[in-house]
Design a protein around this motif. Structure first.
Motif, PDB file in Angstrom:
ATOM      1  N   UNK A 167      -6.811   4.857  11.073  1.00  0.00           N
ATOM      2  CA  UNK A 167      -7.271   4.058   9.727  1.00  0.00           C
ATOM      3  C   UNK A 167      -6.242   3.260   9.309  1.00  0.00           C
ATOM      4  N   UNK A 168      -4.970   3.706   9.506  1.00  0.00           N
ATOM      5  CA  UNK A 168      -3.853   2.708   8.870  1.00  0.00           C
ATOM      6  C   UNK A 168      -3.900   1.266   9.677  1.00  0.00           C
ATOM      7  N   UNK A 169      -3.985   1.537  11.043  1.00  0.00           N
ATOM      8  CA  UNK A 169      -4.031   0.335  11.852  1.00  0.00           C
ATOM      9  C   UNK A 169      -5.209  -0.434  11.603  1.00  0.00           C
ATOM     10  N   UNK A 170      -6.271   0.098  11.041  1.00  0.00           N
ATOM     11  CA  UNK A 170      -7.808  -0.823  10.967  1.00  0.00           C
ATOM     12  C   UNK A 170      -7.751  -1.476   9.559  1.00  0.00           C
ATOM     13  N   UNK A 171      -6.983  -0.800   8.769  1.00  0.00           N
ATOM     14  CA  UNK A 171      -7.262  -0.997   7.139  1.00  0.00           C
ATOM     15  C   UNK A 171      -6.048  -1.307   6.570  1.00  0.00           C
ATOM     16  N   UNK A 215       3.681   5.952  -0.846  1.00  0.00           N
ATOM     17  CA  UNK A 215       4.974   6.629  -0.536  1.00  0.00           C
ATOM     18  C   UNK A 215       5.607   6.077   0.499  1.00  0.00           C
ATOM     19  N   UNK A 216       4.903   5.786   1.698  1.00  0.00           N
ATOM     20  CA  UNK A 216       5.465   5.446   2.808  1.00  0.00           C
ATOM     21  C   UNK A 216       5.234   4.014   3.214  1.00  0.00           C
ATOM     22  N   UNK A 217       4.212   3.416   2.705  1.00  0.00           N
ATOM     23  CA  UNK A 217       4.299   2.207   2.880  1.00  0.00           C
ATOM     24  C   UNK A 217       4.063   1.637   4.284  1.00  0.00           C
ATOM     25  N   UNK A 218       4.859   0.818   4.924  1.00  0.00           N
ATOM     26  CA  UNK A 218       4.579   0.252   6.249  1.00  0.00           C
ATOM     27  C   UNK A 218       5.277   1.244   7.165  1.00  0.00           C
TER      28      UNK A 218
END
Lengths: 468, 293, 293
Positions: free
Chosen positions: B239-243, B259-262
């Protein structure tokens, strides 16, 4: 070392301040030159401002058509409001206006009008705390301006365009990004069309502003797309709200608004498509939602528990994680989800249409146990898109006593989506080709791995028979 | 028979093959066996059919309008992957040592000039390659279908999905291999693998849901506990990679993004990498303890 | 070639091998003799480093525990029955093992031909007869031309013809200077091949002797195997020893060496003690090689 630091500090300081002057190659001129040109002109006449950077603050106190022709820069050099219009009948056209102050208590703006009507068009506004601010400036026109706010925290920004007690204005074809709101206070009978607002807080924000039409606006990546508060008889037609995903993240939010018509809008990938907070609030008023496309939102339609008397018809709700939900333990059953036998298209509708009239034979009644759990504990949203979520729903289906009440009833769900009027970019062929090549590439890779890795060294020629 | 005398002439003493060479020989054999086996074909077929079906279903509803976003399409594919891939990898891993042991072939293999570590690593690499192959077939066909029906998923995001899935398969395979090393019989190994699958896919999430409801866990607690499950790490990673943000996952996801950002994507990938390496390492150590190098 | 010192292996409380120490010079042939469960197979596995045990073993001066791979490179191992994936083709099976030992294709073909399996490459392992499987195992063991061949009851699943072939091959290997270590049930094999016999009982070396001492033969002897009920075997052995016969009990009946002209004597002796003999088996003619002590 310290000398090095000193030099770089100087470079930064130099780089920051007289940007325009050094870029244009000419020394900046004082704003007094422009004021002189205006004073020399006939009232209502046209003043063409020659190209150049004019530094200072400009007060316009007589009717005039002021035209920068795209090459004049008005720079407030970080002090106060850059252009203040104090007389009706003023047009400000074709300027770059920049460099307002930053003290939000005095609300410095790039262009402020305190009399109306005025026309503000074809300007580029940058580095401005407030962009265009119309105070008691009725009948004005704000058209085709580009507004970019200061690069501040969203909380310290000012509004891109603000109207205050300015009835009958036209706001169209403006582009605003990196600002706070496009906000309308106590202003009625507006026409707000084809504006693009992105990366701001509220795309379009109404406070106590009635009888207005918003059409063809594109609101993307804001905290909230359109937020109407205490404003009645407003029509939203053909707007697009996409990826508005701030803390509340509504495509359209309505708080205590009566007689709203929301039609032909596209609500894409917002946190919540439509949010209804006690709207309509007065007895006898209604809200109408017709032919909107609500796709890819976490919640298609969210309402406070007491929300009632809204009518939903011919909307398309597709692939929303939750099609509809109410805050807490509320339900949406006091709203109507079909008009004249035409309900809405719900992509998770599991019924059938035996007589082929396009209307499902069973009512659409979503009862999601996971949805009910989400309403109680929002942290559980972490588990969406997982088999565990499916397991919860499956359990609820298998054990009816666990099934929650239906949040809404659509007696006439559509089995096919009606023709869309909302916008939606067509897929580019380039992307399709990339996908095709990618797919073939993956297959090739698999084949090659089998070929190389699974190669079986043969030992001698294969015998013709088993006779050896 | 007469050639034996000639063969047994004076020559240099035979040497063991290099570590990587022997490992690769095992990997290739395992890969060949896996690719030719019934379970592999069955899983590949099932995965491909389901992936294509999910793509089709999702496309038939909105494909023609070409809206992009994180909807149930991707969610469906994600759900499918989270169900099938761990099952596939866990059972494949569980069979690899216990099966050989049960058939009596393991001792014969170990009597060859190879080390136990080589046998285990070779099998792991071979199976991992086979699994990746299987995934590539499924995703490849599905990508072709998406392309043909004008897909709404960008290929970059899709490729990341494939990469993360491969990582998931390796993590699960590694757990399966550990189970296999610890089990005496292959039926036991398969049983344990199924239980672990059930736990990772359903029980741990359901337990955490109940915990969240009962103890009113705070977001960081929920996130910390959830990320322990490689499947959740996988889901969040995709999801992080898509969104670019986890905010589709509600307050917990928003917390994680903030909290962790990129670093979040790397953190999730690292979590899965840990899941791929630690059980494998444990398996190697445990397996090697039973015999010489 | 083999130096074993204090090899001890226990499974739980049972000590399968107890403190076995011996040294086998290169070029010699040592037989491990003992009943089933005496620890022959376990000892072989310990010597090969397939199983972890106490004590130390060195093959050709290479420590088995720390450098097992290099040590096993010096060994060709033939199990009781070749256990390999059933549906693998013979050719690919042997190529795989060749791959583990850095042996090229020509050498693999030569090795197959040397055991008479040339032309059978496309057969699957499951379709091979017992004899062919053992010949394949021999071919695999001989692939890299190792100086030491370890065999674990290589003929126990073979018929007379198959046995003859294997024994003849081993004989040739011995003549070619290979070192042999083998476990056997059959006195004839031991007499034909072994320079030295280690008699194992309950895991310990009971006697370190020769075949000639085990079966003293001033006159030409015939070894016969008597099949009795299990319960009476120990009793029968005692009775026969008292009557002056050389007896050995090895789990598959009672082996008795008798002068050729008195083959019925042990049966008579047993009959006198009311012990019933179920069956008699004449073991192949024992050919005591000349010059063997």
């Amino acid at each position: 070392m310290s000398r090095c630091a000193y030099v770089s500090v100087c470079a930064v300081v130099l780089g920051c301040f007289p940007v325009g002057a050094s870029r244009a190659g000419d020394p900046a001129k004082p704003m007094g030159e422009v004021e002189g040109l205006i004073a020399a002109a006939d009232p209502g006449g046209t003043v063409v401002v020659p190209p150049g950077v004019y530094e200072g603050n400009l007060r316009i106190t007589q009717p005039v058509i002021l035209d920068g022709q795209g090459h004049a820069v008005l720079d407030g050099v970080g002090v106060g409001t850059v252009v203040e219009i104090r007389a009706p009948g003023v047009t400000v056209r074709g300027f770059t206006v920049r460099g307002t102050g930053e003290n939000i208590t005095v609300e410095p703006a790039a262009i402020r009008a305190i009399a109306g009507p005025v026309v503000i068009e074809d300007n580029t506004i940058e580095d401005a705390l407030f962009g265009i601010d119309l105070r008691e400036s009725p009948g004005s026109m704000v058209r085709n301006n580009l507004v970019h706010g200061k690069d501040l925290d969203p909380g310290r920004r000012g509004d891109g365009i603000r109207l205050w007690w300015s009835h009958g204005c036209v706001i169209e074809d403006n582009t605003v990004y990196g600002s706070r709101d496009l906000v309308f206070w106590y202003s009625e009978n507006l026409r707000i069309s084809r504006n693009r607002v992105s990366d701001s807080r509220y795309g379009l924000h109404f406070m106590y502003s009635h009888d207005t039409v918003l059409s063809g606006n594109d609101l993307a990546r804001n905290s909230v797309g359109v937020y109407l508060m205490y404003s009645n008889r407003i029509t939203l037609d053909g707007n697009t709200m996409r990826n508005n995903r701030g803390a509340s993240g509504y495509g359209i939010g309505l708080k205590d608004c009566d007689d709203i018509v929301v039609a032909n809008n596209a609500l894409l990938a917002n946190r919540v498509g439509v949010y209804l907070d006690n709207s309509p609030s007065s007895v006898g008023s209604t809200g109408l939602f017709e032919s909107n496309t609500v796709v890819f939102n976490e919640i298609g339609l969210l309402a406070t528990p007491i929300t009632h008397d809204n009518v939903f018809t011919a909307n398309i709700l597709v692939e929303n994680e939750e099609p509809a939900a109410a805050h807490g333990r509320g339900e949406l059953t006091h709203n109507t989800f079909a008009r004249d036998g035409v309900g809405n298209f719900w992509s998770d509708y599991a019924g059938f249409d035996r007589d082929g009239d396009g209307i499902g034979d069973l009512a659409y009644e979503p009862r999601s146990l996971f949805g009910a759990m989400l309403a109680r504990e929002p942290n559980l949203r972490l588990f969406v898109h997982s088999p565990a979520q499916q397991a919860v729903e499956f359990t609820a289906r298998a054990l009816p006593e666990l099934r929650p009440q239906a949040t809404l009833v659509d007696p006439a769900p559509l089995v096919r989506p009606p023709n869309l009027k909302g916008s939606g970019a067509a897929t580019t062929p380039l992307r399709t080709r990339a996908m095709a090549f990618g797919g073939l590439g993956l297959l090739l890779f698999a084949g090659a791995t089998v070929g190389v890795f699974g190669r079986q060294a043969a030992l001698g020629p294969a015998p013709r028979g088993d006779d050896r | 028979m007469t050639t034996i005398n000639a063969l047994a002439g004076e020559r240099a003493l035979p040497q063991a093959r290099s570590f990587s060479g022997g490992t690769l020989a095992f990997a290739r054999r395992e890969f060949r066996d896996a690719v030719a086996s019934r379970w592999f074909l069955l899983y590949t077929l099932a995965f491909t059919v389901l992936a294509v079906a999910v793509s089709f279903m999702s496309l038939s509803s909105v494909g023609t309008h070409g809206f992009a976003g994180f909807g149930r399409t991707t969610a469906g594919l994600l759900n499918l992957v989270m169900l099938i891939v761990p099952l596939m990898a866990l059972t494949a891993g569980a069979g690899c040592i216990a099966g050989e042991r049960e058939r009596g072939t393991l001792l014969y293999l170990l009597a060859q000039p190879v080390s136990r570590t080589q046998v285990l690593l070779g099998k792991y690499v071979g199976l991992a390659a086979a699994l990746v192959c299987s995934l590539c077939v499924g995703f490849g066909v599905s990508a072709c279908v998406l392309a043909w029906r004008t897909g709404s998923v960008g290929f970059g995001a899709y490729a990341m999905l494939v990469c993360f899935t491969a990582l998931l398969a390796m993590a699960m395979l590694s757990i399966g291999v550990l189970i296999s090393v610890l089990s005496r019989r292959s039926s036991v190994a398969t049983g344990v693998a199924l239980f672990v699958w059930l736990t990772l896919v359903f029980l741990s999430d359901l337990g955490l849901m109940a915990g969240t409801l009962i103890f009113q866990l705070r977001v960081q607690e929920v996130f910390g506990l959830a990320i322990l499950n490689p499947l959740q790490a996988f889901k969040m990673g995709v999801i992080v990679n898509m969104n670019a943000s986890l905010d589709v996952l509600g307050p917990v996801g928003a917390y994680a993004s903030q909290a962790f950002g990129d670093g979040l994507a790397f953190m999730l990938a690292a979590t899965m990498l840990v899941w791929a390496l630690v059980p494998l390492l444990a398996a190697v150590v445990l397996f090697a303890r039973r015999g010489s190098a | 070639m083999i130096e074993a010192e204090g090899i001890t292996k226990s499974f739980g409380r049972v000590e399968a091998v107890r403190d076995v120490s011996f040294t086998q010079p290169a070029g010699s042939a040592v037989a491990l003799w003992g009943s089933n469960g005496a620890g022959k197979t376990t000892l072989i596995r310990c010597l090969l480093g397939v199983m972890r045990c106490r004590g130390s073993a060195r093959i050709g001066g290479v420590d088995v525990r720390s450098r097992g791979r290099q040590a096993r490179a010096l060994v060709g191992y033939v199990p009781q029955e070749l256990a390999f994936h059933d549906d693998v083709r013979l050719g690919s099976a042997i190529l795989f093992f060749g791959g583990l030992r850095r042996v090229d294709g020509a050498r693999v073909s030569a090795s197959l031909a040397s055991v008479g399996l040339a032309g059978h490459e496309r057969k699957r392992v499951r379709d091979l007869s017992g004899g062919m499987k053992q010949r394949l195992a021999l071919a695999i063991a001989l692939l890299a031309d190792p100086p030491l061949i370890v065999l674990d009851e290589p003929t126990s699943n073979l018929d007379a013809a198959g046995r003859g072939e294997v024994v003849q091959t081993l004989r040739m290997l011995k003549d070619a200077g290979k070192t042999l270590l083998f476990a056997s049930h059959r006195p004839d094999e031991v007499i034909t091949l072994a320079d030295r016999v280690l008699v194992l009982e309950r895991g310990a070396v009971e006697r370190d002797t020769t075949a000639a001492e085990l079966w003293p033969t001033e006159k030409p002897v015939q070894v016969i195997r008597l099949h009795l009920s299990m319960a009476s075997e120990a009793h029968a052995a005692r009775v026969l020893r008292e009557a002056g016969h050389a007896v050995h009990l090895n789990g598959q009946g009672l082996c008795v060496a008798v002068p050729r002209d008195q083959k019925a004597a042990p049966i008579h002796t047993l009959a006198c003690s009311q012990i019933q003999v179920r069956d008699i088996e004449m073991l192949d003619d024992v050919d005591i090689p000349e010059g063997t002590p």
